[in-house]
Scaffold this motif. Sequence first.
Motif, PDB file in Angstrom:
ATOM      1  N   GLY A   4      -6.623  -8.896   5.289  1.00 43.44           N
ATOM      2  CA  GLY A   4      -7.708  -8.460   5.298  1.00 43.44           C
ATOM      3  C   GLY A   4      -7.947  -7.334   6.443  1.00 43.44           C
ATOM      4  N   LEU A  23       0.776  -1.186   0.158  1.00 38.11           N
ATOM      5  CA  LEU A  23      -0.085   0.052  -0.043  1.00 38.11           C
ATOM      6  C   LEU A  23       0.678   1.090  -0.017  1.00 38.11           C
ATOM      7  CD1 LEU A  23      -2.898  -1.053   2.500  1.00 38.11           C
ATOM      8  CD2 LEU A  23      -3.088  -0.861   0.193  1.00 38.11           C
ATOM      9  N   ASP A  73      -9.061  -8.389  -2.991  1.00 39.08           N
ATOM     10  CA  ASP A  73      -8.698  -7.879  -4.537  1.00 39.08           C
ATOM     11  C   ASP A  73      -7.319  -8.418  -4.549  1.00 39.08           C
ATOM     12  OD1 ASP A  73      -6.932  -6.535  -2.675  1.00 39.08           O
ATOM     13  OD2 ASP A  73      -8.165  -4.504  -2.637  1.00 39.08           O
ATOM     14  N   THR A  86      -5.760  -5.274   7.127  1.00 43.05           N
ATOM     15  CA  THR A  86      -5.038  -4.087   6.944  1.00 43.05           C
ATOM     16  C   THR A  86      -6.078  -3.011   6.267  1.00 43.05           C
ATOM     17  OG1 THR A  86      -4.563  -4.826   4.628  1.00 43.05           O
ATOM     18  CG2 THR A  86      -2.922  -5.064   6.437  1.00 43.05           C
ATOM     19  N   LYS A  87      -7.122  -3.753   5.641  1.00 41.32           N
ATOM     20  CA  LYS A  87      -8.308  -2.831   5.055  1.00 41.32           C
ATOM     21  C   LYS A  87      -9.392  -2.117   6.137  1.00 41.32           C
ATOM     22  CE  LYS A  87     -11.843  -3.329   1.371  1.00 41.32           C
ATOM     23  NZ  LYS A  87     -12.598  -4.493   0.487  1.00 41.32           N
ATOM     24  N   ARG A  88      -9.733  -2.892   7.004  1.00 42.95           N
ATOM     25  CA  ARG A  88     -10.359  -2.554   8.382  1.00 42.95           C
ATOM     26  C   ARG A  88     -10.567  -3.629   8.986  1.00 42.95           C
ATOM     27  NH1 ARG A  88     -14.135  -1.779   4.326  1.00 42.95           N
ATOM     28  NH2 ARG A  88     -16.166  -2.695   4.814  1.00 42.95           N
ATOM     29  N   ALA A 126     -13.819  -5.453   8.110  1.00 41.87           N
ATOM     30  CA  ALA A 126     -14.002  -6.010   6.817  1.00 41.87           C
ATOM     31  C   ALA A 126     -13.675  -7.695   6.921  1.00 41.87           C
ATOM     32  CB  ALA A 126     -12.939  -5.530   5.834  1.00 41.87           C
ATOM     33  N   ARG A 171      -4.135  -7.921  -2.298  1.00 37.02           N
ATOM     34  CA  ARG A 171      -4.492  -8.569  -0.961  1.00 37.02           C
ATOM     35  C   ARG A 171      -4.046 -10.083  -1.195  1.00 37.02           C
ATOM     36  NH1 ARG A 171      -6.841  -3.947   0.129  1.00 37.02           N
ATOM     37  NH2 ARG A 171      -6.525  -3.120   2.267  1.00 37.02           N
TER      38      ARG A 171
END
Length: 331
Positions: free
Chosen positions: A288, A156, A248, A290-292, A295, A251
């Motif tokens: 996962g 990221l 995605d 790291t997205k939130r 999530a 990830r």
Amino acid sequence: MELATIVVVIVVALAFDYTNGFHDAANAIATSVATRALTPRTALVMAALMNLFGAFLGTEVATTVGSGIIEPPEGPAGLLVVLAALIGAIVWNLITWRLGLPSSSSHALIGGLVGAALASSGGVHWDGVLEKVVIPMVLSPVVGCALAAAVMLAILWIFRRGRPEPLQRGFRHAQTVSAAAMALGHGLQDAQKTMGVIVLALVVGGYHQGFEIPWWVVLVSAGALSAGTYAGGWRIMRTLGRRIIALDPPRGFAAEATASSILYTTAFVFAAPISTTQTITASILGVGATKRLSAVRWGVAGNIAIAWVLTLPMAALAAALAFWALRPLAG
């Protein structure tokens, strides 16, 4: 009589290897299929071939499984221990496959070996179980989750100014490589476990000395795992690829790259039979998060964790029951 029993054990071992293949096919390809980097059929063909190649990369894990977990009695009773262990592992594999839970075929086999050995009053190398099974069982998911999160955060940051659409396409192509690496690591780890059990049966039956793996054992174990992988594991694939988190391509790549690196390290450096299922699942949880945190579907993750905890004792129980049922055959 012993030769016939050995043949039966080998056939059942290859049946376990086959169930391992279709049970764990999702480990290598679920993320690539979920992100549409690969079509399901293409992914299965690739995974089957890489599983086949991976089985020829080493035998260190096979030696651990064959000589470092249990010390069965020699002769017919010892062969029944190995047979019962395989039956227990297969039963648990089929139960968790039916429920769509990505449990560990590796731990099912090791639990089966321990349960059958205890039922027969045979020896268990508890130090080997602790060092090569229990400690890696705890550490590999923790390391997988943390390392995958770190890799994803690095991705990221590195690509923070990149355009989304080209990045998505690029990581879809990269996932072809990471999925192949994951499948190769699965073949390296999981085919060796069946090799170890077959050699254990040969040693107990008096048809082999030492724990060097014969070439034909490598060949048939690789073939059975590859065939099982090609048969697919759609129920578990849905759980890993969709139900834990909507992945995605970046990830998916981070999870596969992390999990495969752990598989290679534990096989070549530590000769530890770790769970490919636990490793990739924990890596998916890491990327996962790291997205939130919201999530990740933590309820699904909790059900998977319960299956992980239950695998060793339940496979051991199934193997012990199988040994008691088969014991009259020992004479």
